[in-house]
Design an enzyme around this catalytic site. Structure first.
Site, PDB file in Angstrom:
ATOM      1  N   LYS A 172       0.868  -1.367   0.062  1.00 24.35           N
ATOM      2  CA  LYS A 172      -0.105  -0.055   0.018  1.00 24.35           C
ATOM      3  C   LYS A 172       0.803   1.248  -0.113  1.00 24.35           C
ATOM      4  CE  LYS A 172      -3.304  -1.569  -0.611  1.00 24.35           C
ATOM      5  NZ  LYS A 172      -3.355  -2.359  -2.034  1.00 24.35           N
ATOM      6  N   SER A 173       1.959   1.401  -0.500  1.00 21.54           N
ATOM      7  CA  SER A 173       2.900   2.282  -0.735  1.00 21.54           C
ATOM      8  C   SER A 173       2.985   3.085  -2.092  1.00 21.54           C
ATOM      9  CB  SER A 173       4.435   2.072  -0.101  1.00 21.54           C
ATOM     10  OG  SER A 173       4.255   1.464   0.962  1.00 21.54           O
ATOM     11  N   GLY A 218      -5.840   7.299  -4.385  1.00 21.89           N
ATOM     12  CA  GLY A 218      -4.513   7.819  -4.985  1.00 21.89           C
ATOM     13  C   GLY A 218      -4.086   9.364  -4.472  1.00 21.89           C
ATOM     14  N   ARG A 265       5.900   5.233   1.340  1.00 20.02           N
ATOM     15  CA  ARG A 265       4.875   6.340   1.409  1.00 20.02           C
ATOM     16  C   ARG A 265       4.604   6.706   2.769  1.00 20.02           C
ATOM     17  NH1 ARG A 265      -1.410   5.008  -0.255  1.00 20.02           N
ATOM     18  NH2 ARG A 265      -2.095   7.005  -0.573  1.00 20.02           N
ATOM     19  N   THR A 304       3.041   0.423  -5.011  1.00 17.79           N
ATOM     20  CA  THR A 304       3.681  -0.598  -5.631  1.00 17.79           C
ATOM     21  C   THR A 304       3.193  -0.537  -7.178  1.00 17.79           C
ATOM     22  OG1 THR A 304       3.356  -1.618  -3.485  1.00 17.79           O
ATOM     23  CG2 THR A 304       4.412  -2.930  -5.327  1.00 17.79           C
ATOM     24  N   THR A 305       1.642  -0.629  -7.209  1.00 20.36           N
ATOM     25  CA  THR A 305       1.075  -0.756  -8.269  1.00 20.36           C
ATOM     26  C   THR A 305       1.862   0.173  -9.535  1.00 20.36           C
ATOM     27  OG1 THR A 305      -0.787  -1.425  -7.170  1.00 20.36           O
ATOM     28  CG2 THR A 305      -1.219  -1.402  -9.683  1.00 20.36           C
ATOM     29  N   TRP A 306       1.770   1.591  -8.989  1.00 16.58           N
ATOM     30  CA  TRP A 306       2.154   2.541  -9.729  1.00 16.58           C
ATOM     31  C   TRP A 306       3.415   2.365 -10.115  1.00 16.58           C
ATOM     32  CZ3 TRP A 306       2.853   8.141  -7.378  1.00 16.58           C
ATOM     33  CH2 TRP A 306       3.062   9.100  -8.428  1.00 16.58           C
ATOM     34  N   SER A 309      -4.544   3.349   3.800  1.00 15.87           N
ATOM     35  CA  SER A 309      -4.937   2.509   2.358  1.00 15.87           C
ATOM     36  C   SER A 309      -4.881   0.934   2.945  1.00 15.87           C
ATOM     37  CB  SER A 309      -3.602   2.975   1.672  1.00 15.87           C
ATOM     38  OG  SER A 309      -3.732   1.973   0.573  1.00 15.87           O
ATOM     39  N   HIS A 354       7.887  -7.763  -1.604  1.00 10.36           N
ATOM     40  CA  HIS A 354       7.413  -7.178  -0.384  1.00 10.36           C
ATOM     41  C   HIS A 354       8.310  -7.391   0.793  1.00 10.36           C
ATOM     42  CE1 HIS A 354       3.867  -4.807  -1.554  1.00 10.36           C
ATOM     43  NE2 HIS A 354       3.150  -5.764  -1.568  1.00 10.36           N
TER      44      HIS A 354
HETATM   45  P1  A3P Z   1      -5.090   4.687  -1.487  1.00  8.73           P
HETATM   46  O1  A3P Z   1      -5.702   3.524  -0.904  1.00  8.73           O
HETATM   47  O2  A3P Z   1      -4.762   5.732  -0.604  1.00  8.73           O
HETATM   48  O3  A3P Z   1      -6.002   5.286  -2.621  1.00  8.73           O
HETATM   49  P2  A3P Z   1       0.037  -0.590  -3.538  1.00  8.73           P
HETATM   50  O4  A3P Z   1      -0.152  -0.348  -5.023  1.00  8.73           O
HETATM   51  O5  A3P Z   1       1.276  -0.418  -3.007  1.00  8.73           O
HETATM   52  O6  A3P Z   1      -0.871  -1.605  -3.357  1.00  8.73           O
HETATM   53  O7  A3P Z   1      -0.743   0.937  -3.194  1.00  8.73           O
HETATM   54  C1  A3P Z   1      -2.008   1.295  -3.213  1.00  8.73           C
HETATM   55  C2  A3P Z   1      -2.378   2.806  -3.064  1.00  8.73           C
HETATM   56  O8  A3P Z   1      -1.681   3.371  -4.283  1.00  8.73           O
HETATM   57  C3  A3P Z   1      -3.854   3.032  -3.143  1.00  8.73           C
HETATM   58  O9  A3P Z   1      -3.696   3.968  -2.303  1.00  8.73           O
HETATM   59  C4  A3P Z   1      -4.014   3.330  -4.589  1.00  8.73           C
HETATM   60  O10 A3P Z   1      -5.294   4.013  -4.594  1.00  8.73           O
HETATM   61  C5  A3P Z   1      -2.679   3.792  -4.878  1.00  8.73           C
HETATM   62  N1  A3P Z   1      -2.418   3.942  -6.308  1.00  8.73           N
HETATM   63  C6  A3P Z   1      -2.619   2.946  -7.375  1.00  8.73           C
HETATM   64  N2  A3P Z   1      -2.394   3.231  -8.318  1.00  8.73           N
HETATM   65  C7  A3P Z   1      -1.810   4.486  -8.241  1.00  8.73           C
HETATM   66  C8  A3P Z   1      -1.298   5.423  -9.487  1.00  8.73           C
HETATM   67  N3  A3P Z   1      -1.280   5.184 -10.512  1.00  8.73           N
HETATM   68  N4  A3P Z   1      -0.850   6.542  -9.116  1.00  8.73           N
HETATM   69  C9  A3P Z   1      -0.981   6.954  -7.744  1.00  8.73           C
HETATM   70  N5  A3P Z   1      -1.414   6.178  -6.745  1.00  8.73           N
HETATM   71  C10 A3P Z   1      -1.937   4.820  -7.216  1.00  8.73           C
END
Ligand code: A3P
Length: 331
Positions: free
Chosen positions: A74-75, A296, A160, A77-79, A168, A138
């Site tokens: 939840k930091s 996000g 984050r 990672t996906t981005w 998150s 992770h």
């Molecule tokens: P929030 O729950 O605060 O919205 P991870 O990818 O490490 O699981 O983290 C998920 C967090 O990153 C979520 O935060 C999600 O909405 C946010 N997130 C996902 N894709 C993103 C992107 N492309 N740009 C910025 N934040 C993103």
């Protein structure tokens, strides 16, 4: 925990000894009905990921060309996975037929211990993957397989601020529980466990400090990024820095042609969130892909944490990070 303190003997354990070993470890769970977290090598490992961790540590052979995305859940990672994939593959796919438009970033950049090495009956075939292999973890720095540390492979760590990361994470658990009719963990309780360091791959501060210190010792090996800096960087300097670090710098022509802006748009929260690949269906771990994209934003925690909770976490984080030089912007 330093690498020398990691009980390396566990790593040679056979799969059928793992369950027995697990029972010897301290365990906690966030709430009745949620999976156990086991205290292993100084971090809280989700029970379902334990085999993957051991197998990853035992079998993974890093290549000098590997690029590893690391984070606490939840930091961002996906981005970060999306950005790394887009940067490295920009000339291969372009932007109109980019796999990021039709596949989830976690399918394009899989987790090692939480995906590739999870299967107890099969080891993944990573040999056939073309270079550079982009992979993710992770795990805390101290628990990374030796070959990652000893090889020339590079690690991008995305961090984050703990306030937003906590909120998150709580939302993520809540959504999953709602889908599965599981327990709804009260925020106060989740918060309390978090402050004790008990959350997936926590404690947060140890995780961040491990990579922070590694990035200070060897900045060519570990790039330490902060979600908040990336969000506020309208000039996209972080993207240029990331591209250089990954070994795929932007040329002057690319800069002039707006390639950096195209990558930023492709990987933006707004773009990824609405793609069918990211808002329908489930991930291998069983949760909805849509739960990876919530708000996000930076600073959403103010809508959830009371002033006294925020004060407690602030003090705790300041104490844990004292003297390290690592700080976070939380708004
Ligand atoms: P929030 O729950 O605060 O919205 P991870 O990818 O490490 O699981 O983290 C998920 C967090 O990153 C979520 O935060 C999600 O909405 C946010 N997130 C996902 N894709 C993103 C992107 N492309 N740009 C910025 N934040 C993103």
């Amino acid at each position: 925990m330093e690498q020398k303190d990691v009980p390396r003997s566990c790593i040679s354990m056979e799969a059928d000894q793992e369950d027995e070993f697990l029972q010897t470890l301290p365990r906690e769970r966030i709430w009745e009905g949620t999976p156990y977290l086991y205290h292993f090598q100084g971090f809280w490992c989700p029970s379902w990921a334990f085999h993957g961790v051991i197998s990853f540590q035992k079998h993974f052979q890093a290549r000098d060309t590997d690029l590893i995305i690391a984070s606490v859940p939840k930091s961002g990672t996906t981005w970060s996975k999306a950005l790394a994939f887009a940067i490295v593959n920009r000339n291969r796919y372009g932007f109109t037929a980019n796999p990021l438009l039709t596949a989830n970033p976690h399918d394009l950049v899989p987790f090692l211990e939480m995906d590739l090495y999870l299967d107890k009956n099969n080891l993944p075939n990573l040999e056939d993957r073309s270079d550079p292999r982009i992979l993710a973890t992770h795990l805390p720095y101290a628990s990374l397989p030796v070959s990652i540390k000893d090889s020339g492979c590079r690690i991008v760590y995305v961090s984050r601020n703990p306030f937003d990361q906590l909120i998150s994470h709580w939302h993520f658990l809540l959504k999953r529980s709602q889908e599965e009719a599981g327990p709804l963990v009260p925020l106060e309780h989740f918060f309390d466990m978090y402050c004790k360091g008990v959350h997936s791959n926590g404690p947060f501060w140890d995780h961040a400090l491990g990579y922070w210190n590694a990035s200070l010792e060897n900045p060519n090996k570990v790039l330490f990024l902060k979600y908040e800096d990336m969000k506020e960087d309208v000039n996209l300097g972080y993207l240029k820095k990331l591209a250089v670090f990954l070994g795929f710098p932007f040329s002057a022509d690319e800069e002039r042609d707006g390639v950096i802006e195209q990558i930023s748009r492709l990987c933006s929260f707004e773009n990824l969130k609405v793609l069918q690949a990211n808002n329908t269906g489930k991930m291998k771990g069983g949760f909805q892909k849509s739960s990876l994209f919530r708000k996000g934003e930076v600073g959403d925690w103010v809508n959830y944490l009371t002033p006294s909770m925020a004060e407690r976490l602030k003090n705790q984080v300041e104490e844990k990070l004292a003297g390290s030089g690592l700080t976070f912007k939380a708004s």
